[in-house]
Design a protein around this motif. Structure first.
Motif, PDB file in Angstrom:
ATOM      1  N   UNK A   1      29.707 -84.183 -50.616  1.00  0.00           N
ATOM      2  CA  UNK A   1      28.528 -84.892 -51.198  1.00  0.00           C
ATOM      3  C   UNK A   1      28.716 -85.950 -52.231  1.00  0.00           C
ATOM      4  N   UNK A   2      27.857 -86.623 -52.540  1.00  0.00           N
ATOM      5  CA  UNK A   2      27.837 -87.604 -53.422  1.00  0.00           C
ATOM      6  C   UNK A   2      26.704 -87.946 -54.151  1.00  0.00           C
ATOM      7  N   UNK A   3      26.694 -87.961 -55.438  1.00  0.00           N
ATOM      8  CA  UNK A   3      25.674 -88.358 -56.213  1.00  0.00           C
ATOM      9  C   UNK A   3      26.025 -89.600 -57.056  1.00  0.00           C
ATOM     10  N   UNK A   4      25.213 -90.624 -56.920  1.00  0.00           N
ATOM     11  CA  UNK A   4      25.839 -91.971 -57.547  1.00  0.00           C
ATOM     12  C   UNK A   4      25.459 -91.560 -58.972  1.00  0.00           C
ATOM     13  N   UNK A   5      26.236 -92.658 -59.930  1.00  0.00           N
ATOM     14  CA  UNK A   5      25.845 -92.452 -61.203  1.00  0.00           C
ATOM     15  C   UNK A   5      24.500 -93.288 -61.634  1.00  0.00           C
ATOM     16  N   UNK A   6      24.188 -94.273 -60.945  1.00  0.00           N
ATOM     17  CA  UNK A   6      22.682 -94.871 -60.934  1.00  0.00           C
ATOM     18  C   UNK A   6      21.785 -94.429 -60.116  1.00  0.00           C
TER      19      UNK A   6
END
Length: 290
Positions: free
Chosen positions: A256-261
């Motif tokens: 999984x990935x959660x962007x910083x923006x």
């Protein structure tokens, strides 16, 4: 009493005892006739052999996932690790083992890296399936477990291509060969979406990136791709899951990935490619351990 009379009296007294012994012998023979050992149970037929037990699974133990994921691949899947000091990077790449009750039956490992650009998380799980039913093999039991996981994933039906239609009478043919009906441009093709899994607004939804079953990975495999909002914020988190079965072992990878923006959407193609690349390497390791 004369000797001859005594013999006759003894013989008469012995007759009931002899008759009793004969009756017991007959009864014993009658009871044993219905419970022959190798012949089978009372319901078995003469000459009928007992069913052979189902074959055991190929794998009797499980590798440690924290040690079986290549460090170079981990760095690629966890970009934030590269910016960490060496000691912290070493600790992160070592992973966090999952707590299980029986490491011969299930093991797992978890990695997480955070950076200003976003957070990435990877979870790898190995489950060795054992059937306690003598008529069901470990492989068959594992296939049932896999089928349940596939059902829970609730993958969408494969998307069909838009049907080819004949040009509308009176339509003009632009230079690229497409037909435009009178009165204006044609409507968007069936199956287009406002956003693709890769997160590009207005781009068509590539069928090859949709949740789907996979070929050439273990015995059977599928991929799921879920994009969801994080809590009440507008941030979006994408999780790609790859599950495959090899004999009596089920391998699950969650990446999984959660962007910083908050205005960014995780790229589906990148996550899927990385997750499938790891899955292929793990499948090769299991094949090599046969």
């Amino acid at each position: 009493m004369p000797r001859q009379a005594g013999v006759k009296a003894y013989a008469r007294a012995s007759v009931p005892g002899i008759a009793l012994l004969a009756a017991l012998a007959v009864g014993s023979a009658g009871c044993s006739g219905g419970t022959t050992g190798e012949e089978g149970t009372p319901d078995s037929k003469p000459g009928e052999a007992s069913a052979a037990p189902a074959a055991p699974g190929k794998y009797r133990t499980l590798p440690e996932p924290c040690r079986n994921v290549d460090r170079g691949q981990l760095k690629a899947m966890l970009p934030g690790a590269a910016a960490l000091p060496e000691d912290q990077q070493r600790k992160l790449l070592a992973g966090e083992p999952a707590v299980t009750f029986d490491t011969d039956r299930r093991v797992g490992c978890r990695w997480k890296a955070e950076s200003p650009d976003g957070a990435h998380q990877l979870v790898v799980d190995f489950e060795r399936v054992v059937s306690y039913d003598g008529a069901v093999s470990d492989d068959d039991r594992a296939q049932r477990v896999y089928a349940d996981l596939l059902t829970e994933a609730n993958l969408p039906a494969p998307r069909e291509s838009a049907p080819v239609t004949s040009p509308t009478p009176g339509a003009t043919a632009p230079s690229d060969g497409a037909t435009t009906p009178p009165g204006g441009p044609s409507a968007p093709p069936t199956g287009s979406a406002s956003a693709s899994p890769s997160g590009t607004p207005g781009a068509p939804d590539p069928a090859e990136l949709q949740p789907r079953t996979l070929g050439g990975l273990g015995d059977v495999a599928f991929l799921n791709d879920v994009l969801a909002k994080v809590g009440s914020s507008s941030a979006q988190d994408r999780t790609v899951t790859v599950v495959f079965r090899t004999s009596n072992v089920i391998v699950t990878i969650k990446y999984g990935e959660q962007p910083g923006r908050t205005d960014q959407v995780p790229d589906s193609r990148t996550l899927q490619d990385r997750a499938q690349g790891l899955a292929r390497k793990l499948a090769e390791q299991f094949s090599g351990s046969e």
